[in-house]
Design a protein around this motif. Structure first.
Motif, mmCIF file in Angstrom:
data_model
loop_
_atom_site.group_PDB
_atom_site.id
_atom_site.type_symbol
_atom_site.label_atom_id
_atom_site.label_comp_id
_atom_site.label_asym_id
_atom_site.label_seq_id
_atom_site.Cartn_x
_atom_site.Cartn_y
_atom_site.Cartn_z
ATOM 1 N N LEU A 1 0.836 -1.198 0.000
ATOM 2 C CA LEU A 1 0.000 0.000 0.000
ATOM 3 C C LEU A 1 0.872 1.250 0.000
ATOM 4 N N ASP A 2 0.291 2.322 -0.503
ATOM 5 C CA ASP A 2 0.953 3.624 -0.557
ATOM 6 C C ASP A 2 0.187 4.586 0.339
ATOM 7 N N PRO B 1 9.301 3.556 4.624
ATOM 8 C CA PRO B 1 9.525 3.506 3.172
ATOM 9 C C PRO B 1 8.338 2.845 2.479
ATOM 10 N N LEU B 2 8.030 3.324 1.280
ATOM 11 C CA LEU B 2 6.887 2.815 0.525
ATOM 12 C C LEU B 2 7.331 1.775 -0.492
ATOM 13 N N PRO B 3 6.452 0.799 -0.815
ATOM 14 C CA PRO B 3 5.129 0.582 -0.238
ATOM 15 C C PRO B 3 5.213 -0.084 1.133
ATOM 16 N N VAL B 4 4.110 -0.044 1.884
ATOM 17 C CA VAL B 4 4.032 -0.681 3.195
ATOM 18 C C VAL B 4 2.979 -1.780 3.150
ATOM 19 N N GLY C 1 -3.198 5.660 -8.147
ATOM 20 C CA GLY C 1 -3.214 7.116 -8.065
ATOM 21 C C GLY C 1 -2.044 7.679 -8.819
ATOM 22 N N GLN C 2 -2.190 8.908 -9.339
ATOM 23 C CA GLN C 2 -1.112 9.504 -10.115
ATOM 24 C C GLN C 2 0.085 9.844 -9.256
ATOM 25 N N GLY C 3 -0.111 9.848 -7.931
ATOM 26 C CA GLY C 3 1.023 10.133 -7.067
ATOM 27 C C GLY C 3 1.726 8.882 -6.590
ATOM 28 N N ALA C 4 1.346 7.699 -7.128
ATOM 29 C CA ALA C 4 1.935 6.450 -6.663
ATOM 30 C C ALA C 4 3.411 6.399 -6.982
ATOM 31 N N PRO C 5 4.216 5.773 -6.123
ATOM 32 C CA PRO C 5 5.661 5.750 -6.333
ATOM 33 C C PRO C 5 6.042 4.879 -7.512
ATOM 34 N N SER C 6 6.958 5.378 -8.335
ATOM 35 C CA SER C 6 7.399 4.606 -9.486
ATOM 36 C C SER C 6 8.258 3.435 -9.073
ATOM 37 N N SER C 7 8.746 3.437 -7.814
ATOM 38 C CA SER C 7 9.624 2.372 -7.357
ATOM 39 C C SER C 7 8.864 1.160 -6.849
ATOM 40 N N ALA C 8 7.528 1.196 -6.829
ATOM 41 C CA ALA C 8 6.762 0.054 -6.351
ATOM 42 C C ALA C 8 7.054 -1.146 -7.235
#
Length: 455
Positions: A341-342, A385-388, A421-428
């Protein structure tokens, strides 16, 4: 005037990035609320990751006249370079007044383009609610300035003017996206005007010659509230964002103080003497009452509480980031201990202990009351740190309680599935995206019971 070439970096936006290479601290000391500043970059693509002409084109095509998302204003310049003399008075978007044709006639998109071809500007309102990039930009700037920030766009055909000379009752950063506009900057007849102190042509019309500033694509122009101004396009279509900063003032603090003291003190809610408007003795009593009320206000007002209240108001003016909210709710029953999750509004989470012993988890405009026993878990979530995932949560919470907590945070909009979401981390990782997709698909086929409340 500041000049130079500077490349934009990744989010978050900041005052320093907006004004670069001009120093943001110098701006706040010498220009904020008092004088204009033009940052001339010679870098047309400086704001390309914020908004482009193509983005504005798509927004125009999908705007709704009836909903007030877009309007036409102004017209072509006359032979003397002045706005069309047939223009009528129209209010500006946030409290000023301006001369220019404006209409929300329900003619559909083709009517808008017809107006544009005839010389009218297209004005798109409150784009921070329709563009994730502009929402993040306005929220980043709003958090830094402790203010609400809104973004309107002005699309002006060549050799035209949307609004006649006026001042605004809020500060404005003009972000030039495409083309060039020539701005005429006059005097400040009403320094830092209140929202109620609107521009009136008969009182505030400029008498002295203006300062003329040419603002090209990639430039930014700061216009303090109260500064009379007008702008005209040159030989090409012009697009600029009017980024309005809705600050809180000492007048707002005083209003809040009066409200707070009156709520706690019945004397402040009583009526003035019944005859004060017609009887000299009653008027004298009323004057003494004012002195007494001001003394009580000074004794009873709580400065720290008032500033905390203003801070809450400032944060409430941010635009909520709700990308992925529905996907999270739909997937809620299927979330497990390993679902990644983010965080929504990932930069703004905080945890505070209230006087009643409960915690308040805050994220953007959201507030959630939680039991104090979850303090260490929530504190971890603020900076983890994301994701959790629920499995990552430190502490001794049982697996079932971890799921209850995470499902509650998803249902309340604090956590979301990466990639929704558009703010989701690209590193997921790819596995996180697959897990999110599986959870959403499973939830769509299953009407399982909602997650239990965490209380």
């Amino acid at each position: 005037m500041a000049s130079g070439l500077s490349q934009p970096g990744p989010r978050p936006w900041s005052l320093a990035r907006l004004l670069a290479p001009h120093d943001a601290d110098l701006f706040l000391r010498h220009y904020w609320e008092t004088a204009y500043l033009h940052v001339d970059r010679g870098d047309p693509g400086y704001y390309a990751d914020l908004v482009t002409l193509r983005d504005i084109d798509a927004l125009v095509a999908t705007s709704n006249l009836e909903a007030g998302q877009i309007r036409a204003a102004g017209g072509p310049l006359g032979p003397a370079g002045d706005p069309d003399e047939d223009a009528e008075a129209q209010p500006a978007l946030a409290g000023g007044a301006a001369r220019g044709r404006a209409s929300t006639s329900p003619g559909g998109p083709e009517w808008l383009y017809e107006q544009f071809r005839a010389g009218s500007s297209l004005v798109l309102s409150f784009l921070q609610g329709r563009s994730a990039a502009l929402r993040d930009f306005c929220n980043d700037l709003g958090r830094e300035l402790s203010a609400g920030v809104q973004a309107n766009a002005y699309v002006t055909p060549a050799h035209a003017q949307g609004l006649a000379a006026h001042y605004d009752t809020h500060d404005v950063f003009v972000v030039q996206v495409a083309g060039t506009k020539v701005w005429k900057l006059y005097d400040i007849p009403v320094p830092v005007p209140l929202n109620s102190q609107h521009y009136r042509r008969e009182e505030h019309a400029p008498s002295a010659p203006p300062v003329v500033v040419e603002v090209a694509a990639g430039d930014v122009l700061y216009v303090p509230r109260g500064l009379v101004h007008e702008a005209q396009s040159t030989d090409a279509v012009s697009v600029h964002l009017a980024v309005g900063v809705l600050t809180l003032t000492w007048a707002d603090v005083l209003h809040a103080a009066v409200d707070d003291v009156a709520r706690r003190n019945p004397a402040g809610r009583r009526a003035l003497p019944t005859a004060f408007a017609r009887d000299a003795d009653a008027r004298s009593m009323a004057v003494d009452g004012v002195s007494s009320a001001l003394a009580q206000l000074r004794r009873r007002a709580e400065p720290a509480a008032l500033i905390d209240r203003m801070a809450a108001v400032a944060m409430s003016r941010l635009t909520p980031d709700v990308d992925g909210y529905l996907c999270g709710i739909a997937a809620g029953p299927e979330l497990d201990l390993t679902t990644p999750l983010d965080r929504h509004d990932r930069d703004t989470w905080s945890v505070d202990l209230r006087e009643d012993g409960r915690l308040v988890l805050a994220s953007g405009t959201r507030r959630l009351s939680m039991p104090a026993r979850l303090e260490s878990e929530l504190e971890w979530l603020v900076t983890a740190p994301l994701p959790v995932s629920a499995a990552d949560l430190p502490g001794t919470l049982a697996a079932e309680d971890r799921l209850v907590l995470f499902r509650r945070l998803v249902s309340e909009g604090f956590l979301r599935l990466p990639g929704t979401g558009q703010g989701a981390p690209s590193s997921a990782p790819a596995s996180a995206a697959r897990a999110a997709s599986t959870a959403v698909s499973s939830a769509a086929a299953d009407s399982g019971a909602p997650a239990p409340s965490t209380r």
